[in-house]
Design an enzyme around this catalytic site. Sequence first.
Site, PDB file in Angstrom:
ATOM      1  N   GLY A  11       0.830  -1.202   0.000  1.00 50.15           N
ATOM      2  CA  GLY A  11       0.000   0.000   0.000  1.00 50.15           C
ATOM      3  C   GLY A  11       0.855   1.240   0.000  1.00 50.15           C
ATOM      4  O   GLY A  11       0.545   2.238   0.650  1.00 50.15           O
ATOM      5  N   ALA A  12       1.960   1.194  -0.766  1.00 50.49           N
ATOM      6  CA  ALA A  12       3.001   2.220  -0.646  1.00 50.49           C
ATOM      7  C   ALA A  12       2.898   3.334  -1.680  1.00 50.49           C
ATOM      8  O   ALA A  12       3.782   4.180  -1.765  1.00 50.49           O
ATOM      9  CB  ALA A  12       4.380   1.572  -0.726  1.00 50.49           C
ATOM     10  N   ARG A  14       0.779   5.784  -1.750  1.00 51.98           N
ATOM     11  CA  ARG A  14       0.316   7.065  -1.189  1.00 51.98           C
ATOM     12  C   ARG A  14       0.220   6.958   0.330  1.00 51.98           C
ATOM     13  O   ARG A  14       0.387   5.889   0.897  1.00 51.98           O
ATOM     14  CB  ARG A  14      -1.055   7.434  -1.780  1.00 51.98           C
ATOM     15  CG  ARG A  14      -2.137   6.407  -1.476  1.00 51.98           C
ATOM     16  CD  ARG A  14      -3.416   6.662  -2.239  1.00 51.98           C
ATOM     17  NE  ARG A  14      -3.220   6.546  -3.679  1.00 51.98           N
ATOM     18  CZ  ARG A  14      -3.164   5.366  -4.323  1.00 51.98           C
ATOM     19  NH1 ARG A  14      -3.305   4.232  -3.664  1.00 51.98           N
ATOM     20  NH2 ARG A  14      -2.982   5.334  -5.617  1.00 51.98           N
ATOM     21  N   ASP A  61      -2.088  -7.556  -5.921  1.00 55.20           N
ATOM     22  CA  ASP A  61      -3.231  -7.618  -5.012  1.00 55.20           C
ATOM     23  C   ASP A  61      -2.796  -8.496  -3.846  1.00 55.20           C
ATOM     24  O   ASP A  61      -2.626  -9.710  -4.011  1.00 55.20           O
ATOM     25  CB  ASP A  61      -4.435  -8.223  -5.734  1.00 55.20           C
ATOM     26  CG  ASP A  61      -5.649  -8.414  -4.833  1.00 55.20           C
ATOM     27  OD1 ASP A  61      -5.549  -8.146  -3.611  1.00 55.20           O
ATOM     28  OD2 ASP A  61      -6.698  -8.856  -5.343  1.00 55.20           O
ATOM     29  N   VAL A  62      -2.599  -7.897  -2.673  1.00 53.10           N
ATOM     30  CA  VAL A  62      -2.051  -8.661  -1.552  1.00 53.10           C
ATOM     31  C   VAL A  62      -2.986  -9.765  -1.064  1.00 53.10           C
ATOM     32  O   VAL A  62      -2.562 -10.674  -0.346  1.00 53.10           O
ATOM     33  CB  VAL A  62      -1.676  -7.742  -0.358  1.00 53.10           C
ATOM     34  CG1 VAL A  62      -0.544  -6.797  -0.748  1.00 53.10           C
ATOM     35  CG2 VAL A  62      -2.885  -6.980   0.167  1.00 53.10           C
ATOM     36  N   SER A 140      -4.644  -0.013  14.026  1.00 52.48           N
ATOM     37  CA  SER A 140      -5.314   1.281  14.082  1.00 52.48           C
ATOM     38  C   SER A 140      -5.951   1.443  15.452  1.00 52.48           C
ATOM     39  O   SER A 140      -6.268   0.458  16.120  1.00 52.48           O
ATOM     40  CB  SER A 140      -6.406   1.351  13.007  1.00 52.48           C
ATOM     41  OG  SER A 140      -7.245   2.471  13.202  1.00 52.48           O
ATOM     42  N   TYR A 152     -13.528  -2.955   9.548  1.00 51.76           N
ATOM     43  CA  TYR A 152     -12.186  -2.386   9.699  1.00 51.76           C
ATOM     44  C   TYR A 152     -11.652  -2.617  11.114  1.00 51.76           C
ATOM     45  O   TYR A 152     -10.492  -3.003  11.302  1.00 51.76           O
ATOM     46  CB  TYR A 152     -12.260  -0.894   9.375  1.00 51.76           C
ATOM     47  CG  TYR A 152     -10.946  -0.170   9.286  1.00 51.76           C
ATOM     48  CD1 TYR A 152     -10.149  -0.248   8.152  1.00 51.76           C
ATOM     49  CD2 TYR A 152     -10.517   0.654  10.331  1.00 51.76           C
ATOM     50  CE1 TYR A 152      -8.961   0.462   8.060  1.00 51.76           C
ATOM     51  CE2 TYR A 152      -9.330   1.364  10.246  1.00 51.76           C
ATOM     52  CZ  TYR A 152      -8.552   1.263   9.106  1.00 51.76           C
ATOM     53  OH  TYR A 152      -7.375   1.964   9.022  1.00 51.76           O
ATOM     54  N   LYS A 156      -8.362  -4.764  12.060  1.00 49.83           N
ATOM     55  CA  LYS A 156      -7.236  -4.123  12.731  1.00 49.83           C
ATOM     56  C   LYS A 156      -6.956  -4.757  14.101  1.00 49.83           C
ATOM     57  O   LYS A 156      -5.800  -4.812  14.540  1.00 49.83           O
ATOM     58  CB  LYS A 156      -7.488  -2.624  12.873  1.00 49.83           C
ATOM     59  CG  LYS A 156      -7.467  -1.867  11.545  1.00 49.83           C
ATOM     60  CD  LYS A 156      -6.163  -2.070  10.783  1.00 49.83           C
ATOM     61  CE  LYS A 156      -5.950  -1.030   9.701  1.00 49.83           C
ATOM     62  NZ  LYS A 156      -4.706  -1.281   8.928  1.00 49.83           N
TER      63      LYS A 156
END
Length: 251
Positions: A11-12, A14, A61-62, A140, A152, A156
């Site tokens: 996800g690097a 941005r 796509d991870v 998070s 989410y 997390k």
Amino acid sequence: MTTTRTAVVTGAARGIGAGVATRLARDGFAVAVVDLDEAAGEPVADEIRAAGGRALAVGADVADEQAVRAAVDRIAGELGEPTILVNNAGITRDNLLFKMTADDWDAVVNVHLRGSFLMTRAVQGYMTGAGWGRIVNLSSTSALGNRGQANYAAAKAGLQGFTKTLALELGKFGVTANAIAPGFIETEMTAATAARLGVPFEEFKRAAAAQIPVARTGTPEDIAHAVSFLVSEGAGFVSGQVLYVAGGPKA
């Protein structure tokens, strides 16, 4: 360090991921800039190379097992065998529980949890073989619960359990695993949240800052600095921890 170590950041393209990738390059690591869209990661890789570092943009796509294997094989072959992994890739599909679809749930859990599992499984062999490794998973403050984010928050929180288990399993091979739980960070993702709520981003940030003890919102650089510490040589006795980088106590 006799040879340059290779770091993988997912996800690097941005936000936090880009901030982490550029910081690790400044720290002297070769960096694989992994994102769903390889072209989106190229500007980050270009910036690293322009500053004298080594970088490779990789599209993957991870959550796709074959794509992860191909990406890690390519990174090992073109950049160097990876011994640092930052699992940052993430998406949101926010909604209240009664309006959340199964697809909303699956999409978020797949990227955050399945993606982190697949990436970690693919790189751990290089780490254990080298007798040295660093894994940092992005959790998070939402792991503590957040209205409209059942998917989410669950993902997390799951990453925290995943991290602690990795620390137990991989410690004897010289590999540490830690998680960072950011609070409010100024990124495209938080800007999109503000837009969805119909609130100007500056106003949204001011409201958030009013609730944060240090009286400001965070930046990708704040998270990158914490990652830099956790992957450093000196952090070898820190493992299985969740570091809240949120401007004040969270847990």
